[in-house]
Design a protein around this motif. Sequence first.
Motif, PDB file in Angstrom:
ATOM      1  N   CYS A 353     107.669  15.010 116.720  1.00 30.60           N
ATOM      2  CA  CYS A 353     107.063  15.709 115.746  1.00 30.60           C
ATOM      3  C   CYS A 353     106.223  16.388 116.363  1.00 30.60           C
ATOM      4  N   MET A 354     105.876  16.696 117.478  1.00 30.23           N
ATOM      5  CA  MET A 354     105.230  17.677 118.198  1.00 30.23           C
ATOM      6  C   MET A 354     105.606  18.948 118.706  1.00 30.23           C
ATOM      7  N   SER A 355     104.961  20.040 119.257  1.00 29.18           N
ATOM      8  CA  SER A 355     105.453  21.109 119.738  1.00 29.18           C
ATOM      9  C   SER A 355     104.542  21.415 120.971  1.00 29.18           C
ATOM     10  N   ILE A 356     105.256  22.306 121.772  1.00 32.25           N
ATOM     11  CA  ILE A 356     104.596  22.796 123.007  1.00 32.25           C
ATOM     12  C   ILE A 356     104.890  24.279 123.459  1.00 32.25           C
ATOM     13  N   ARG A 367      99.810  26.079 132.292  1.00 30.95           N
ATOM     14  CA  ARG A 367      98.964  25.544 131.177  1.00 30.95           C
ATOM     15  C   ARG A 367      99.926  25.242 129.898  1.00 30.95           C
ATOM     16  N   PHE A 368     100.111  24.043 129.769  1.00 28.84           N
ATOM     17  CA  PHE A 368     100.588  23.593 128.572  1.00 28.84           C
ATOM     18  C   PHE A 368      99.888  22.988 127.365  1.00 28.84           C
ATOM     19  N   GLU A 369     100.079  23.721 126.224  1.00 26.76           N
ATOM     20  CA  GLU A 369      99.482  23.357 124.963  1.00 26.76           C
ATOM     21  C   GLU A 369     100.332  22.504 124.031  1.00 26.76           C
ATOM     22  N   VAL A 370      99.846  21.408 123.788  1.00 30.77           N
ATOM     23  CA  VAL A 370     100.728  20.544 122.901  1.00 30.77           C
ATOM     24  C   VAL A 370     100.074  20.315 121.530  1.00 30.77           C
TER      25      VAL A 370
END
Length: 384
Positions: A353-356, A367-370
């Motif tokens: 239930c998270m997004s990236i 640069r990944f933002e979670v």
Amino acid sequence: MTTEPKKSGSGKSAEPVSLRADLSKDILAIWGTIIRTSSVPQFLIDQYHCVIAWNRALEQLTGIKYEEILGTSQHGKAFYGVTRPCLADLLVDESFGDMTLWYRDKYMESAGADNAYEATDFFPYMGNGGKWLHVTAVPVRDSNGTVIGTVESFEDLTERTLLERALKLSNQKLNLMNGVAYHEIENKITSVRGYVELSRKSVKDEMAIKCFEAEETILKQIPELLHYTMDYQKIGTQPLRWVNVAGAVRSILSLMEISLLRMDLDVDALELFGDPTLEMMFSYLINNTLKQAKTAPEIRISFAEIPEGLRLVYEDNSTGIPHTRKHSQFKETIVKADNFCTKFVHDILEYSCMSIKETGDPDKGLRFEVLVPHGAFRFTDLHN
């Protein structure tokens, strides 16, 4: 001549038998009206095991019209193909000791009412090929608490049960085939790599040597792909739990032979609630950095609390993702080996239930933002 009320053992006046019978009929009549208008498949029997209500939803489930069964005691035959007691019959007689005889380990006491029971069973004589039904039986009592009838309700679980069984069987087949295939393919690749190495050493032709080196490179990639698929299958196989970010990253680094990596781990005691493969996600990200770094690899993992929850950031100095691929990389249906890392990471986070999203400058690195929603992160002191 008037009938005097009988005295009960407690000294209280008991109701005349004829009055109690009339009240019981009234109570059952009310229940019968409720059942006939219900959208849930249900029937009602009295204390003599006679059917006094059989609603339209149950007609559709069993194919038996209420006119055919009303006033009879043949309801057991409608479900089992033979005359035998249903849950309702056992409850109306209060024969709780016979539950195991007829339902073995398929029944349990229901939390919905006192002395109510439920069971899930397969009914081979119903429909085309049988049906899986969840059955709940609830006793009907008069004002004195005496059981005067039972309501039995049904939920058709056939489609869901068959899907669950098919899915379980498919998973078993996949796990067996993948386990066998993985080990067999890995053994064969090891053998082929040995022959390629011997062949490369035995020839002097430069073109042949280049061909052997190319073959070795391909052979090295195949086991990696096998590892990817085996790891991917682990998503969703275990209960969600808290994963300590710093602990997971340090554990991964301890298993790697790295001398030049610079790591800036600014996550305090951050923990994420999700699939246990979240730990594996960090392993994939770090390995990807090591492969794609243009110079000595550098990684920074940090976070910031935001109104939506928490933003976890993974940055490195590897080859960045072109602007043309930033939005499509997580949506590809056919995933190339080089892109498996991002697809794997995306699916782990989605399951949790998270997004990236990727927001880096292609010339500076990834640069990944979670985005972690509220309730899926916390801060814990590891020393306590």
